[in-house]
Design a protein around this motif. Structure first.
Motif, PDB file in Angstrom:
ATOM      1  N   TYR A  34       0.823  -1.208   0.000  1.00  0.00           N
ATOM      2  CA  TYR A  34       0.000   0.000   0.000  1.00  0.00           C
ATOM      3  C   TYR A  34       0.862   1.265   0.000  1.00  0.00           C
ATOM      4  O   TYR A  34       0.511   2.269  -0.627  1.00  0.00           O
ATOM      5  CB  TYR A  34      -0.989   0.002   1.162  1.00  0.00           C
ATOM      6  N   ALA A  35       1.995   1.234   0.675  1.00  0.00           N
ATOM      7  CA  ALA A  35       2.899   2.394   0.674  1.00  0.00           C
ATOM      8  C   ALA A  35       3.431   2.653  -0.738  1.00  0.00           C
ATOM      9  O   ALA A  35       3.498   3.813  -1.176  1.00  0.00           O
ATOM     10  CB  ALA A  35       4.058   2.176   1.644  1.00  0.00           C
ATOM     11  N   SER A  36       3.767   1.610  -1.454  1.00  0.00           N
ATOM     12  CA  SER A  36       4.239   1.760  -2.827  1.00  0.00           C
ATOM     13  C   SER A  36       3.153   2.363  -3.709  1.00  0.00           C
ATOM     14  O   SER A  36       3.408   3.280  -4.496  1.00  0.00           O
ATOM     15  CB  SER A  36       4.677   0.397  -3.369  1.00  0.00           C
ATOM     16  N   GLN A  37       1.930   1.878  -3.551  1.00  0.00           N
ATOM     17  CA  GLN A  37       0.797   2.430  -4.318  1.00  0.00           C
ATOM     18  C   GLN A  37       0.544   3.892  -3.941  1.00  0.00           C
ATOM     19  O   GLN A  37       0.277   4.722  -4.805  1.00  0.00           O
ATOM     20  CB  GLN A  37      -0.467   1.621  -4.067  1.00  0.00           C
ATOM     21  N   ALA A  38       0.628   4.184  -2.661  1.00  0.00           N
ATOM     22  CA  ALA A  38       0.384   5.550  -2.194  1.00  0.00           C
ATOM     23  C   ALA A  38       1.436   6.505  -2.756  1.00  0.00           C
ATOM     24  O   ALA A  38       1.102   7.616  -3.192  1.00  0.00           O
ATOM     25  CB  ALA A  38       0.366   5.600  -0.669  1.00  0.00           C
ATOM     26  N   LYS A  39       2.695   6.070  -2.778  1.00  0.00           N
ATOM     27  CA  LYS A  39       3.768   6.909  -3.336  1.00  0.00           C
ATOM     28  C   LYS A  39       3.575   7.117  -4.830  1.00  0.00           C
ATOM     29  O   LYS A  39       3.861   8.196  -5.347  1.00  0.00           O
ATOM     30  CB  LYS A  39       5.128   6.267  -3.066  1.00  0.00           C
ATOM     31  N   ASP A  40       3.101   6.088  -5.514  1.00  0.00           N
ATOM     32  CA  ASP A  40       2.852   6.220  -6.956  1.00  0.00           C
ATOM     33  C   ASP A  40       1.773   7.254  -7.243  1.00  0.00           C
ATOM     34  O   ASP A  40       1.860   7.989  -8.214  1.00  0.00           O
ATOM     35  CB  ASP A  40       2.447   4.868  -7.568  1.00  0.00           C
ATOM     36  N   ASP A  42       0.793   9.676  -5.048  1.00  0.00           N
ATOM     37  CA  ASP A  42       1.098  10.957  -4.410  1.00  0.00           C
ATOM     38  C   ASP A  42       2.570  10.970  -3.996  1.00  0.00           C
ATOM     39  O   ASP A  42       2.922  10.423  -2.945  1.00  0.00           O
ATOM     40  CB  ASP A  42       0.201  11.160  -3.185  1.00  0.00           C
ATOM     41  N   PRO A  43       3.442  11.587  -4.789  1.00  0.00           N
ATOM     42  CA  PRO A  43       4.867  11.613  -4.471  1.00  0.00           C
ATOM     43  C   PRO A  43       5.179  12.233  -3.102  1.00  0.00           C
ATOM     44  O   PRO A  43       6.230  11.977  -2.532  1.00  0.00           O
ATOM     45  CB  PRO A  43       5.482  12.447  -5.602  1.00  0.00           C
ATOM     46  N   ALA A  44       4.259  13.026  -2.555  1.00  0.00           N
ATOM     47  CA  ALA A  44       4.466  13.646  -1.239  1.00  0.00           C
ATOM     48  C   ALA A  44       4.077  12.715  -0.093  1.00  0.00           C
ATOM     49  O   ALA A  44       4.220  13.083   1.072  1.00  0.00           O
ATOM     50  CB  ALA A  44       3.669  14.942  -1.147  1.00  0.00           C
ATOM     51  N   PHE A  45       3.589  11.512  -0.403  1.00  0.00           N
ATOM     52  CA  PHE A  45       3.205  10.558   0.651  1.00  0.00           C
ATOM     53  C   PHE A  45       4.372  10.371   1.612  1.00  0.00           C
ATOM     54  O   PHE A  45       5.497  10.111   1.202  1.00  0.00           O
ATOM     55  CB  PHE A  45       2.815   9.214   0.020  1.00  0.00           C
ATOM     56  N   SER A  46       4.079  10.503   2.912  1.00  0.00           N
ATOM     57  CA  SER A  46       5.160  10.409   3.905  1.00  0.00           C
ATOM     58  C   SER A  46       4.931   9.337   4.956  1.00  0.00           C
ATOM     59  O   SER A  46       5.657   9.275   5.932  1.00  0.00           O
ATOM     60  CB  SER A  46       5.365  11.761   4.588  1.00  0.00           C
ATOM     61  N   ASN A 119     -19.373  -0.233   0.402  1.00  0.00           N
ATOM     62  CA  ASN A 119     -20.572  -0.183   1.244  1.00  0.00           C
ATOM     63  C   ASN A 119     -20.594   1.051   2.139  1.00  0.00           C
ATOM     64  O   ASN A 119     -21.629   1.703   2.281  1.00  0.00           O
ATOM     65  CB  ASN A 119     -20.691  -1.430   2.109  1.00  0.00           C
ATOM     66  N   VAL A 120     -19.466   1.350   2.769  1.00  0.00           N
ATOM     67  CA  VAL A 120     -19.412   2.441   3.745  1.00  0.00           C
ATOM     68  C   VAL A 120     -19.185   3.797   3.078  1.00  0.00           C
ATOM     69  O   VAL A 120     -19.864   4.773   3.399  1.00  0.00           O
ATOM     70  CB  VAL A 120     -18.318   2.168   4.806  1.00  0.00           C
ATOM     71  N   LEU A 121     -18.235   3.864   2.158  1.00  0.00           N
ATOM     72  CA  LEU A 121     -17.875   5.146   1.543  1.00  0.00           C
ATOM     73  C   LEU A 121     -18.567   5.405   0.212  1.00  0.00           C
ATOM     74  O   LEU A 121     -18.580   6.535  -0.272  1.00  0.00           O
ATOM     75  CB  LEU A 121     -16.356   5.205   1.309  1.00  0.00           C
ATOM     76  N   GLY A 122     -19.062   4.353  -0.408  1.00  0.00           N
ATOM     77  CA  GLY A 122     -19.648   4.497  -1.730  1.00  0.00           C
ATOM     78  C   GLY A 122     -18.603   4.580  -2.825  1.00  0.00           C
ATOM     79  O   GLY A 122     -18.883   5.000  -3.940  1.00  0.00           O
ATOM     80  N   ARG A 123     -17.377   4.181  -2.512  1.00  0.00           N
ATOM     81  CA  ARG A 123     -16.266   4.209  -3.453  1.00  0.00           C
ATOM     82  C   ARG A 123     -15.153   3.289  -2.945  1.00  0.00           C
ATOM     83  O   ARG A 123     -15.208   2.814  -1.810  1.00  0.00           O
ATOM     84  CB  ARG A 123     -15.719   5.621  -3.620  1.00  0.00           C
ATOM     85  N   GLU A 124     -14.147   3.089  -3.778  1.00  0.00           N
ATOM     86  CA  GLU A 124     -12.982   2.323  -3.340  1.00  0.00           C
ATOM     87  C   GLU A 124     -12.155   3.158  -2.376  1.00  0.00           C
ATOM     88  O   GLU A 124     -12.110   4.389  -2.495  1.00  0.00           O
ATOM     89  CB  GLU A 124     -12.112   1.940  -4.542  1.00  0.00           C
ATOM     90  N   CYS A 125     -11.509   2.502  -1.441  1.00  0.00           N
ATOM     91  CA  CYS A 125     -10.562   3.191  -0.564  1.00  0.00           C
ATOM     92  C   CYS A 125      -9.263   3.420  -1.335  1.00  0.00           C
ATOM     93  O   CYS A 125      -8.890   2.617  -2.191  1.00  0.00           O
ATOM     94  CB  CYS A 125     -10.242   2.340   0.665  1.00  0.00           C
ATOM     95  N   THR A 126      -8.579   4.485  -0.998  1.00  0.00           N
ATOM     96  CA  THR A 126      -7.269   4.741  -1.578  1.00  0.00           C
ATOM     97  C   THR A 126      -6.245   3.859  -0.868  1.00  0.00           C
ATOM     98  O   THR A 126      -6.508   3.324   0.227  1.00  0.00           O
ATOM     99  CB  THR A 126      -6.856   6.209  -1.405  1.00  0.00           C
ATOM    100  N   ALA A 127      -5.076   3.737  -1.460  1.00  0.00           N
ATOM    101  CA  ALA A 127      -3.994   2.976  -0.817  1.00  0.00           C
ATOM    102  C   ALA A 127      -3.636   3.609   0.524  1.00  0.00           C
ATOM    103  O   ALA A 127      -3.362   2.900   1.499  1.00  0.00           O
ATOM    104  CB  ALA A 127      -2.779   2.916  -1.737  1.00  0.00           C
ATOM    105  N   THR A 128      -3.645   4.920   0.595  1.00  0.00           N
ATOM    106  CA  THR A 128      -3.334   5.602   1.853  1.00  0.00           C
ATOM    107  C   THR A 128      -4.383   5.284   2.910  1.00  0.00           C
ATOM    108  O   THR A 128      -4.042   5.011   4.069  1.00  0.00           O
ATOM    109  CB  THR A 128      -3.220   7.127   1.639  1.00  0.00           C
TER     110      THR A 128
END
Length: 140
Positions: A34-40, A42-46, A119-128
């Motif tokens: 998930y960290a790799s996906q998040a960095k892809d 959003d380059p600012a992912f910390s 179900n909860v958000l009405g969308r996919e969750c992000t990697a973050t």
């Protein structure tokens, strides 16, 4: 020299002591994924945040299905406790301390995030969001 049963036990014990320790299943590979996906995306992912994960877990949303406005609807407000589906089936605890294998299988995690985020958000969750959620559950 004839090996007796006693010698066999010692040989097995010695072999086990010298063998590399097998690592227990861990959520680290899933978090790394998930960290790799998040960095892809959003380059600012910390890094992941347990606070953001707790917010995701406890917040009531209006964007998903009306009968599942939050994770706590089925999983209770205490992630260490057994939850229950709307059909009455038990759901094992979400907290890693109560359910150590919970975040060790990427396919299972993706299946349940896919279903529950929609179900909860009405969308996919992000990697973050997924990493934050798991980080919170690891702290419980």
């Amino acid at each position: 020299m004839k090996l007796t049963r006693h010698h066999g036990v010692w040989l097995i014990a010695a072999a086990c002591a010298l063998a590399p320790v097998a690592s227990a299943e861990s959520p680290k590979p899933l978090l790394d994924f998930y960290a790799s996906q998040a960095k892809d995306s959003d380059p600012a992912f910390s890094g992941f945040s347990a606070e953001r994960g707790e917010h995701l877990f406890r917040t009531h949303f209006s964007s998903g299905k009306p009968d599942t406005p939050s994770c706590t609807t089925c999983h209770t407000t205490d992630p260490k406790k057994t939850g229950q589906t709307r059909a009455g089936k038990d759901i094992e605890p979400m907290a890693a301390s109560a359910n150590p294998k919970r975040y060790t299988d990427r396919a299972k995690a993706e299946k349940w995030f896919g279903r529950n985020c929609n179900n909860v958000l009405g969308r996919e969750c992000t990697a973050t969001e997924k990493g934050d959620f798991i980080t919170f559950m690891l702290s419980q």
